[in-house]
Design a protein around this motif. Sequence first.
Motif, PDB file in Angstrom:
ATOM      1  N   GLY A 174     -12.846  -6.103 -17.559  1.00  0.00           N
ATOM      2  CA  GLY A 174     -11.506  -5.341 -17.108  1.00  0.00           C
ATOM      3  C   GLY A 174     -11.034  -4.527 -18.145  1.00  0.00           C
ATOM      4  O   GLY A 174     -10.817  -5.036 -19.444  1.00  0.00           O
ATOM      5  N   ILE A 175     -10.582  -3.369 -18.022  1.00  0.00           N
ATOM      6  CA  ILE A 175     -10.049  -2.327 -18.870  1.00  0.00           C
ATOM      7  C   ILE A 175      -8.506  -2.060 -18.021  1.00  0.00           C
ATOM      8  O   ILE A 175      -8.499  -1.322 -16.920  1.00  0.00           O
ATOM      9  CB  ILE A 175     -10.632  -0.992 -19.168  1.00  0.00           C
ATOM     10  N   ASN A 176      -7.445  -2.421 -18.569  1.00  0.00           N
ATOM     11  CA  ASN A 176      -6.065  -2.026 -17.768  1.00  0.00           C
ATOM     12  C   ASN A 176      -5.125  -1.534 -18.447  1.00  0.00           C
ATOM     13  O   ASN A 176      -5.177  -1.627 -19.527  1.00  0.00           O
ATOM     14  CB  ASN A 176      -5.728  -3.488 -17.349  1.00  0.00           C
ATOM     15  N   THR A 177      -4.225  -0.882 -17.817  1.00  0.00           N
ATOM     16  CA  THR A 177      -3.022  -0.118 -18.666  1.00  0.00           C
ATOM     17  C   THR A 177      -1.850  -0.336 -17.840  1.00  0.00           C
ATOM     18  O   THR A 177      -1.936  -0.818 -16.573  1.00  0.00           O
ATOM     19  CB  THR A 177      -3.256   1.173 -18.651  1.00  0.00           C
ATOM     20  N   GLY A 178      -0.582  -0.290 -18.635  1.00  0.00           N
ATOM     21  CA  GLY A 178       0.674  -0.372 -17.773  1.00  0.00           C
ATOM     22  C   GLY A 178       1.902  -0.476 -18.612  1.00  0.00           C
ATOM     23  O   GLY A 178       1.743   0.272 -19.836  1.00  0.00           O
ATOM     24  N   LEU A 179       2.899  -0.938 -18.108  1.00  0.00           N
ATOM     25  CA  LEU A 179       4.146  -1.135 -18.730  1.00  0.00           C
ATOM     26  C   LEU A 179       4.664  -2.559 -18.953  1.00  0.00           C
ATOM     27  O   LEU A 179       4.397  -3.243 -18.090  1.00  0.00           O
ATOM     28  CB  LEU A 179       5.271  -0.322 -18.055  1.00  0.00           C
ATOM     29  N   LYS A 180       5.270  -2.829 -20.236  1.00  0.00           N
ATOM     30  CA  LYS A 180       5.675  -4.243 -20.449  1.00  0.00           C
ATOM     31  C   LYS A 180       7.221  -3.858 -20.567  1.00  0.00           C
ATOM     32  O   LYS A 180       7.691  -3.126 -21.517  1.00  0.00           O
ATOM     33  CB  LYS A 180       5.168  -4.950 -21.597  1.00  0.00           C
ATOM     34  N   TYR A 181       7.982  -4.927 -19.946  1.00  0.00           N
ATOM     35  CA  TYR A 181       9.382  -4.846 -20.164  1.00  0.00           C
ATOM     36  C   TYR A 181       9.734  -6.332 -20.612  1.00  0.00           C
ATOM     37  O   TYR A 181       9.423  -7.235 -19.772  1.00  0.00           O
ATOM     38  CB  TYR A 181      10.189  -4.318 -18.684  1.00  0.00           C
ATOM     39  N   ILE A 182      10.339  -6.439 -21.701  1.00  0.00           N
ATOM     40  CA  ILE A 182      10.730  -7.653 -22.318  1.00  0.00           C
ATOM     41  C   ILE A 182      12.434  -7.710 -22.175  1.00  0.00           C
ATOM     42  O   ILE A 182      12.905  -7.094 -22.670  1.00  0.00           O
ATOM     43  CB  ILE A 182      10.539  -7.665 -23.850  1.00  0.00           C
ATOM     44  N   PHE A 183      12.461  -8.686 -21.473  1.00  0.00           N
ATOM     45  CA  PHE A 183      14.045  -9.054 -21.260  1.00  0.00           C
ATOM     46  C   PHE A 183      14.681  -9.757 -22.406  1.00  0.00           C
ATOM     47  O   PHE A 183      15.728  -9.693 -22.675  1.00  0.00           O
ATOM     48  CB  PHE A 183      14.180  -9.807 -19.697  1.00  0.00           C
ATOM     49  N   SER A 184      13.990 -10.888 -22.729  1.00  0.00           N
ATOM     50  CA  SER A 184      14.416 -11.746 -23.770  1.00  0.00           C
ATOM     51  C   SER A 184      13.294 -12.363 -24.380  1.00  0.00           C
ATOM     52  O   SER A 184      12.019 -12.293 -24.228  1.00  0.00           O
ATOM     53  CB  SER A 184      15.568 -12.678 -23.262  1.00  0.00           C
ATOM     54  N   ARG A 185      13.667 -13.359 -25.385  1.00  0.00           N
ATOM     55  CA  ARG A 185      12.577 -14.003 -25.757  1.00  0.00           C
ATOM     56  C   ARG A 185      11.879 -15.328 -24.712  1.00  0.00           C
ATOM     57  O   ARG A 185      10.973 -15.688 -24.993  1.00  0.00           O
ATOM     58  CB  ARG A 185      13.049 -15.059 -26.907  1.00  0.00           C
ATOM     59  N   TYR A 186      12.463 -15.191 -23.514  1.00  0.00           N
ATOM     60  CA  TYR A 186      11.986 -16.097 -22.684  1.00  0.00           C
ATOM     61  C   TYR A 186      11.355 -15.443 -21.330  1.00  0.00           C
ATOM     62  O   TYR A 186      10.562 -15.872 -20.983  1.00  0.00           O
ATOM     63  CB  TYR A 186      13.148 -16.997 -22.082  1.00  0.00           C
ATOM     64  N   ILE A 187      11.723 -14.254 -20.924  1.00  0.00           N
ATOM     65  CA  ILE A 187      11.330 -13.472 -19.921  1.00  0.00           C
ATOM     66  C   ILE A 187      10.553 -12.116 -20.039  1.00  0.00           C
ATOM     67  O   ILE A 187      11.133 -11.330 -20.781  1.00  0.00           O
ATOM     68  CB  ILE A 187      12.631 -13.455 -18.718  1.00  0.00           C
ATOM     69  N   GLU A 188       9.491 -11.881 -19.506  1.00  0.00           N
ATOM     70  CA  GLU A 188       8.890 -10.601 -19.526  1.00  0.00           C
ATOM     71  C   GLU A 188       8.450 -10.151 -18.090  1.00  0.00           C
ATOM     72  O   GLU A 188       7.922 -11.034 -17.406  1.00  0.00           O
ATOM     73  CB  GLU A 188       7.870 -10.500 -20.589  1.00  0.00           C
ATOM     74  N   ILE A 189       7.865  -9.049 -17.712  1.00  0.00           N
ATOM     75  CA  ILE A 189       7.341  -8.848 -16.836  1.00  0.00           C
ATOM     76  C   ILE A 189       6.479  -7.542 -17.345  1.00  0.00           C
ATOM     77  O   ILE A 189       6.745  -6.600 -18.148  1.00  0.00           O
ATOM     78  CB  ILE A 189       8.124  -8.224 -15.493  1.00  0.00           C
TER      79      ILE A 189
END
Length: 226
Positions: A174-189
């Motif tokens: 699998g070769i995948n791309t996208g965006l990561k949003y880090i809310f805090s040290r606990y939560i990411e999407i």
Amino acid sequence: MAKKYKFIFFIFLISVCIKVIYAQNIENEIFLFSENLTWKENVFDLRSFDIPHVGFFYCFDNSNNILLRLSTPTAFPVLFITPINVTYANSYFGINCLLLDFTFKIDISYELDPFRLDFSINKHILLRFLPLSLWGGFPISSNGMGIYLLFEIAPINIFTNKNDNYKQSHFGIGINTGLKYIFSRYIEIEIKYENYFSYNNFTIRNQYIGITFYYRLLGPDNYWIN
């Protein structure tokens, strides 16, 4: 129907993106590269237990497949002592390796009893071993928030495909791309576009778009069972 489901799913993703962008109220921050936006400390997370990461994905195979993705909550019974997740991140880049996650569709049926729902796992599945992701970008707050470009490679996958009516398992990459949003040290999407190809036949492939939610139980630390 396929276009309808695809349109609804895209609207869902767009609404999530809009909420994410405006979720944080950044006051008195004028310059994106300002030193006071860098994280106060780096993130290092090594663990053999966690609550499962949860994702929702749409598969572009004309079968209206909205799939659920769950990561393994513990290393057992896959590899008992091996950590399920290794993460390092600073303000500008990061790396993450996950042991295993499982993507599948649940079919709901009323056929056997009109007063009872019957649930079963669909033949459309994706099992990923050791997906490795890299990301880079810029922080937007000193408490661990930021938006980053994401690249992910999943070298070992087992998946089914519509070409053989999901009756045969294929091994692929699998070769995948996208965006990561880090809310805090606990939560990411993560919002990702994913491609999976068979090792021996690149015409056999699955393509997905979706969103994954991450939560670090008890915060980042060393939770590896030695």
